[in-house]
Write an enzyme that holds these catalytic residues in place. Structure first.
Site, PDB file in Angstrom:
ATOM      1  N   TYR A  58      -6.472   6.143  -0.907  1.00 53.89           N
ATOM      2  CA  TYR A  58      -5.384   6.286  -1.895  1.00 53.89           C
ATOM      3  C   TYR A  58      -4.846   4.911  -2.310  1.00 53.89           C
ATOM      4  CZ  TYR A  58      -0.901   8.051  -3.780  1.00 53.89           C
ATOM      5  OH  TYR A  58       0.180   8.336  -4.573  1.00 53.89           O
ATOM      6  N   LYS A  84      -4.832   3.143  -6.001  1.00 53.05           N
ATOM      7  CA  LYS A  84      -3.580   2.768  -6.676  1.00 53.05           C
ATOM      8  C   LYS A  84      -3.514   1.272  -6.951  1.00 53.05           C
ATOM      9  CE  LYS A  84      -1.993   6.884  -7.079  1.00 53.05           C
ATOM     10  NZ  LYS A  84      -1.829   7.447  -8.422  1.00 53.05           N
TER      11      LYS A  84
HETATM   12  P1  NAP Z   1       1.540  16.645  -7.293  1.00 55.70           P
HETATM   13  O1  NAP Z   1       2.873  17.291  -7.181  1.00 55.70           O
HETATM   14  O2  NAP Z   1       0.525  16.896  -6.232  1.00 55.70           O
HETATM   15  O3  NAP Z   1       0.911  17.017  -8.728  1.00 55.70           O
HETATM   16  C1  NAP Z   1      -0.356  16.539  -9.085  1.00 55.70           C
HETATM   17  C2  NAP Z   1      -0.694  16.953 -10.494  1.00 55.70           C
HETATM   18  O4  NAP Z   1      -1.980  16.399 -10.820  1.00 55.70           O
HETATM   19  C3  NAP Z   1      -0.821  18.460 -10.664  1.00 55.70           C
HETATM   20  O5  NAP Z   1      -0.375  18.799 -11.963  1.00 55.70           O
HETATM   21  C4  NAP Z   1      -2.344  18.699 -10.560  1.00 55.70           C
HETATM   22  O6  NAP Z   1      -2.791  19.842 -11.280  1.00 55.70           O
HETATM   23  C5  NAP Z   1      -2.850  17.453 -11.226  1.00 55.70           C
HETATM   24  N1  NAP Z   1      -4.212  17.094 -10.865  1.00 55.70           N
HETATM   25  C6  NAP Z   1      -4.704  16.803  -9.632  1.00 55.70           C
HETATM   26  N2  NAP Z   1      -6.014  16.484  -9.721  1.00 55.70           N
HETATM   27  C7  NAP Z   1      -6.351  16.592 -11.033  1.00 55.70           C
HETATM   28  C8  NAP Z   1      -7.544  16.401 -11.772  1.00 55.70           C
HETATM   29  N3  NAP Z   1      -8.694  16.037 -11.171  1.00 55.70           N
HETATM   30  N4  NAP Z   1      -7.527  16.607 -13.106  1.00 55.70           N
HETATM   31  C9  NAP Z   1      -6.378  16.964 -13.736  1.00 55.70           C
HETATM   32  N5  NAP Z   1      -5.215  17.144 -13.095  1.00 55.70           N
HETATM   33  C10 NAP Z   1      -5.205  16.974 -11.761  1.00 55.70           C
HETATM   34  O7  NAP Z   1       1.671  15.045  -7.372  1.00 55.70           O
HETATM   35  P2  NAP Z   1       2.961  14.116  -7.699  1.00 55.70           P
HETATM   36  O8  NAP Z   1       3.677  13.853  -6.425  1.00 55.70           O
HETATM   37  O9  NAP Z   1       3.707  14.665  -8.851  1.00 55.70           O
HETATM   38  O10 NAP Z   1       2.235  12.749  -8.092  1.00 55.70           O
HETATM   39  C11 NAP Z   1       1.950  12.407  -9.454  1.00 55.70           C
HETATM   40  C12 NAP Z   1       1.381  10.996  -9.506  1.00 55.70           C
HETATM   41  O11 NAP Z   1       2.328  10.076  -8.950  1.00 55.70           O
HETATM   42  C13 NAP Z   1       0.097  10.825  -8.697  1.00 55.70           C
HETATM   43  O12 NAP Z   1      -0.771   9.932  -9.352  1.00 55.70           O
HETATM   44  C14 NAP Z   1       0.585  10.222  -7.400  1.00 55.70           C
HETATM   45  O13 NAP Z   1      -0.411   9.490  -6.749  1.00 55.70           O
HETATM   46  C15 NAP Z   1       1.711   9.337  -7.906  1.00 55.70           C
HETATM   47  N6  NAP Z   1       2.704   9.014  -6.863  1.00 55.70           N
HETATM   48  C16 NAP Z   1       3.421   9.997  -6.245  1.00 55.70           C
HETATM   49  C17 NAP Z   1       4.334   9.648  -5.265  1.00 55.70           C
HETATM   50  C18 NAP Z   1       5.172  10.660  -4.561  1.00 55.70           C
HETATM   51  O14 NAP Z   1       5.912  10.264  -3.640  1.00 55.70           O
HETATM   52  N7  NAP Z   1       5.149  11.919  -4.915  1.00 55.70           N
HETATM   53  C19 NAP Z   1       4.487   8.305  -4.902  1.00 55.70           C
HETATM   54  C20 NAP Z   1       3.731   7.342  -5.543  1.00 55.70           C
HETATM   55  C21 NAP Z   1       2.839   7.712  -6.533  1.00 55.70           C
HETATM   56  P3  NAP Z   1      -2.902  21.316 -10.569  1.00 55.70           P
HETATM   57  O15 NAP Z   1      -1.481  21.815 -10.430  1.00 55.70           O
HETATM   58  O16 NAP Z   1      -3.700  22.125 -11.504  1.00 55.70           O
HETATM   59  O17 NAP Z   1      -3.564  21.084  -9.239  1.00 55.70           O
END
Ligand code: NAP
Length: 248
Positions: free
Chosen positions: A156, A160
């Site tokens: 991961y 990133k």
């Molecule tokens: P999340 O709640 O797990 O949601 C992920 C989203 O991405 C969902 O809509 C999922 O669709 C979609 N997705 C996953 N794989 C995909 C693919 N191959 N093609 C198209 N869509 C896909 O994640 P989140 O926490 O909101 O994170 C969003 C972004 O922020 C990510 O890039 C993550 O790495 C980054 N981020 C998050 C955090 C955190 O603390 N949450 C921190 C740093 C960075 P489905 O619902 O259909 O599965």
């Protein structure tokens, strides 16, 4: 004041979490929204209706961000159906956490493909209409983990960190065409992705953050809105942390 009135944005992975928060914020600011998801068909349908209530055009596309050809198809469809493309938010992402000792090749490949190759796929496809229009903005979701590393997340963190290098390179390549490219590095944002963690671990994270709380999707969406809008017209090639002071 509406900051994205009548613009068109593609937001990947917006069926839940941060992507959903960004789509809501953009719609509130008058932006038409094409969003993608992988498997949440029903959630996406309901969200399409929720977004349309803002008085903008909204459509969800089931499109695997890791697939090169799907990105090109998505951009062609969006340009045909929405009449243009101003903003791309590369948000879709997954985790497959484990120590390197236990990490399989599959766990490595899945994360690199969904998180990093996806950004290449969509940026490459979207640059075509943006170059033609001589304007555009990319906002890519990195992570503080991509800046500092994290034990148990080498796949991961590598994906990133790769996004940051890619974002800066695209800013250099496309700046002369009025196309900007910036990254956001969220810290600990409480979504379904983090909901998989143990509550005790979550509380420890909160306690170690200077602002003493996890972030919300809206905290990230506010920066995405700024970076997508003309408010940030002279900002490109940057990676900005949204982490409550976790990484200073
Ligand atoms: P999340 O709640 O797990 O949601 C992920 C989203 O991405 C969902 O809509 C999922 O669709 C979609 N997705 C996953 N794989 C995909 C693919 N191959 N093609 C198209 N869509 C896909 O994640 P989140 O926490 O909101 O994170 C969003 C972004 O922020 C990510 O890039 C993550 O790495 C980054 N981020 C998050 C955090 C955190 O603390 N949450 C921190 C740093 C960075 P489905 O619902 O259909 O599965």
């Amino acid at each position: 004041m509406k900051l994205l009135q009548d613009k068109v944005a593609i937001i990947t992975g917006a069926s839940r979490g941060i992507g959903k928060g960004i789509a809501q914020k953009f719609a509130e600011h008058g932006c038409h929204i094409a969003f993608t998801y992988l498997s949440s068909v029903e959630k996406a349908k309901a969200f399409e209706n929720e977004l349309a209530a803002y008085g903008i055009k909204a459509k969800g596309y089931q499109s695997d961000a890791a697939n090169f050809n799907s990105a090109e198809e998505l951009v062609n469809q969006v340009v045909a159906e929405f009449g243009g493309l101003d903003v791309v938010v590369n948000n879709a992402g997954i985790t497959r956490d484990t120590l390197l000792m236990r990490m399989s090749e599959q766990q490595w490949d899945e994360v690199i493909n969904a998180n990093l190759k996806s950004v290449f796929n969509l940026t490459k496809a979207a640059q075509k209409p943006m170059l033609k229009a001589r304007k555009g903005a990319f906002v890519n979701l990195s992570s503080v983990v991509g800046v500092k590393g994290n034990a148990g997340q080498s796949n991961y963190a590598a994906s990133k960190a790769g996004i940051i290098g890619f974002t800066k390179s695209i800013a250099l390549e496309l700046g002369s065409r009025n196309i900007r490219s910036n990254a956001i590095a969220p810290g600990f944002i409480e979504t379904e992705m983090t909901g998989a963690l143990d509550e005790k671990v979550i509380q420890q994270w909160r306690d170690n953050i200077p602002l003493k709380r996890g972030g919300s999707s809206e905290d990230v969406a506010n920066l995405a809105l700024f970076l997508a809008s003309d408010m940030s017209a002279y900002i490109t090639g940057q990676c900005i942390n949204v982490c409550g002071g976790m990484l200073t």
